[in-house]
Design an enzyme around this catalytic site. Structure first.
Site, PDB file in Angstrom:
ATOM      1  NE  ARG A  90      -4.158  -1.831   1.797  1.00 44.52           N
ATOM      2  CZ  ARG A  90      -5.060  -2.230   2.666  1.00 44.52           C
ATOM      3  NH1 ARG A  90      -4.926  -1.941   3.937  1.00 44.52           N
ATOM      4  NH2 ARG A  90      -6.106  -2.903   2.269  1.00 44.52           N
ATOM      5  CE  LYS A 120     -21.949 -17.525   4.508  1.00 41.07           C
ATOM      6  NZ  LYS A 120     -22.042 -16.720   5.716  1.00 41.07           N
ATOM      7  N   GLY A 169     -11.011  -8.633  -2.280  1.00 37.04           N
ATOM      8  CA  GLY A 169     -10.629  -9.582  -1.232  1.00 37.04           C
ATOM      9  C   GLY A 169      -9.866 -10.814  -1.657  1.00 37.04           C
ATOM     10  N   GLY A 202     -13.674  -3.789  -0.186  1.00 37.54           N
ATOM     11  CA  GLY A 202     -15.049  -3.320  -0.018  1.00 37.54           C
ATOM     12  C   GLY A 202     -15.433  -2.257  -1.038  1.00 37.54           C
TER      13      GLY A 202
HETATM   14  P1  AMP Z   1     -15.663 -14.660  -0.427  1.00 37.98           P
HETATM   15  O1  AMP Z   1     -15.060 -13.955   0.748  1.00 37.98           O
HETATM   16  O2  AMP Z   1     -17.144 -14.695  -0.426  1.00 37.98           O
HETATM   17  O3  AMP Z   1     -15.072 -14.227  -1.746  1.00 37.98           O
HETATM   18  O4  AMP Z   1     -15.283 -16.174  -0.240  1.00 37.98           O
HETATM   19  C1  AMP Z   1     -13.968 -16.641  -0.250  1.00 37.98           C
HETATM   20  C2  AMP Z   1     -13.927 -17.940   0.458  1.00 37.98           C
HETATM   21  O5  AMP Z   1     -14.745 -18.867  -0.199  1.00 37.98           O
HETATM   22  C3  AMP Z   1     -12.549 -18.561   0.492  1.00 37.98           C
HETATM   23  O6  AMP Z   1     -12.088 -18.537   1.810  1.00 37.98           O
HETATM   24  C4  AMP Z   1     -12.772 -19.981  -0.001  1.00 37.98           C
HETATM   25  O7  AMP Z   1     -12.127 -20.931   0.792  1.00 37.98           O
HETATM   26  C5  AMP Z   1     -14.259 -20.148   0.108  1.00 37.98           C
HETATM   27  N1  AMP Z   1     -14.767 -21.177  -0.817  1.00 37.98           N
HETATM   28  C6  AMP Z   1     -14.580 -21.246  -2.130  1.00 37.98           C
HETATM   29  N2  AMP Z   1     -15.147 -22.362  -2.628  1.00 37.98           N
HETATM   30  C7  AMP Z   1     -15.716 -23.008  -1.604  1.00 37.98           C
HETATM   31  C8  AMP Z   1     -16.455 -24.233  -1.484  1.00 37.98           C
HETATM   32  N3  AMP Z   1     -16.698 -25.000  -2.544  1.00 37.98           N
HETATM   33  N4  AMP Z   1     -16.880 -24.589  -0.263  1.00 37.98           N
HETATM   34  C9  AMP Z   1     -16.626 -23.811   0.819  1.00 37.98           C
HETATM   35  N5  AMP Z   1     -15.949 -22.653   0.761  1.00 37.98           N
HETATM   36  C10 AMP Z   1     -15.501 -22.254  -0.440  1.00 37.98           C
END
Ligand code: AMP
Length: 395
Positions: free
Chosen positions: A35, A197, A353, A376
């Protein structure tokens, strides 16, 4: 859009909001100076013009004045990165800051103490912003990471510089890169959305459907879509209350002529562990007790074809649990496809992220057209929101 190049900073004091919220180890040593390095072009241009630089930033989430969050810890590293002595003011407002700013000579750099030692910063307090504003002649915002917050130093302060405010090089580049994807994109445009999610990405998906030709959905989100369509997902991560939403998204995509690509096969594991037993299975036929943790080979072949035909690519979110070596292959492969497409002339933007972390971890950073610095803030822009820190400069 006013940028640094619209100003000559000769004899001017530039008050720059930077994002020096860097990680420190237990001895208060900076462990990642990305940064600070990212702000260098802005600082160099102002100094080269014959101006002086006053840097303001936050560090962590202090409750009042807390020694461990003092920006004095980053002083040595900042000097090292900028290749110049950096002076320090032990307060960001008041007589200490005013005196230090007043004595600053052309070519010199001053770092102010943590803005968040005052609750007024995050509260967007006008008087506090006015005190900060009194320190400089021109306000420069170069902190994309906080551009989605209406804080005193990121937004409110801009009103005290009606004509003398602009974006720094870094923030200008962030905006430009996003516009290349969301506004002036060359077709076909593909967005890859992964991560855990649906719920955290839903607004992004809805906004992006108007901008893209292809949407690749991967990661944990996959299984909400698969279950909603009647597939058997075993113990894979799923948001049952978002299944209707998933079906709605598929309908909307169809109506808008967006092709959706969801994994057809996955690496399934009998536990959420790197040491688990694994097997490659059809995404619709995951046995009970097993969970999909990465995209399978057939899915990757299909994604590769889409990516290599794309001229603009946006990537947010990993395709699997990339933190575990045995489930990182899909994310690595995807990064390599995007790198290949980029080499062939596509514009690629990675942001938000975990995909940034993945790209860095797998050494693919330099092979992308642009890797965003703001998690964010990037997500909010992808959601179609306008960011207060950006609006305040444009106003
Ligand atoms: P996000 O912060 O929503 O972008 O999610 C990132 C996280 O999603 C990472 O820590 C991954 O380990 C998790 N992730 C990706 N694929 C899967 C999966 N098939 N099952 C559970 N977690 C997952």
């Amino acid at each position: 859009m006013k940028t640094l190049n619209d100003f000559n900073f000769n004899t001017k004091k530039a008050l720059i909001r930077v994002d020096f919220n860097v990680p420190l180890d237990e001895n208060f040593k900076v462990t990642d100076a990305t940064r600070i390095e990212a702000a260098k072009p802005t600082i160099d241009k102002i100094l080269a013009d014959g101006g002086s630089v006053i840097l303001m930033s936050h560090l962590g989430r202090p409750k009042g004045k807390e020694e461990k969050y003092s920006l004095k810890h980053i002083l040595t590293k900042t000097s090292e990165v900028l290749g110049k002595e950096v002076k320090f003011a032990e307060d960001c407002i008041g007589s200490v800051a005013e005196e230090a700013a007043k004595n600053l000579q052309p070519g010199e750099i001053l770092l102010l103490e943590n803005l968040r030692f005052y609750a007024e910063e995050e509260a967007g307090d006008v008087d506090f912003a006015k005190k900060l504003a009194s320190l400089g002649d021109v306000y420069v915002n170069d902190a994309f990471g906080t551009a989605h917050r209406a804080h005193a130093s990121t937004t409110i302060i801009a009103q005290f510089f009606p004509n003398d405010k602009c974006f720094g090089t870094l923030l200008a580049k962030e905006i430009e890169s996003l516009n290349k994807v969301l506004k002036d994109s060359e077709k076909p445009v593909t967005a890859v959305l992964g991560g855990s999610k649906v719920s955290s990405k839903i607004t992004v998906i809805e906004n992006i459907l108007d901008k893209v030709d292809h949407l690749i959905i991967g990661g944990g989100m996959t299984f909400t879509f698969i279950k909603a369509q009647g597939g058997k997902i075993g113990n894979s991560i799923c948001e049952d209350d978002k299944m209707d939403l998933a079906l709605e998204i598929l309908e909307k995509a169809k109506a808008k002529n967006v092709q959706i690509h969801i994994p057809v096969d996955v690496i399934a594991a009998n536990a959420f562990s790197n040491d688990a037993e694994t097997q490659i299975v059809n995404v619709n036929e995951i046995h009970d007790g097993w969970q999909g943790l990465d995209a399978g080979p057939e899915s990757l072949e299909r994604f590769k074809k889409v990516i290599l035909e794309s001229k603009t690519i946006l990537w947010n979110g990993p395709l699997g649990v990339f933190e575990m070596e045995n489930f990182a292959k899909g994310t690595i492969a995807l990064g390599e496809f995007i790198a290949e497409a980029t080499e062939k002339g596509a514009f690629s933007l990675v942001g938000g992220g975990d995909s940034v972390a993945a790209v860095k971890q797998f050494g693919l950073e330099d092979k992308m057209s642009y890797v965003s610095t703001g998690g964010g803030a990037m997500l909010e822009m992808l959601e179609g929101k306008s960011l207060p820190g950006i609006d305040a400069i444009l106003r």
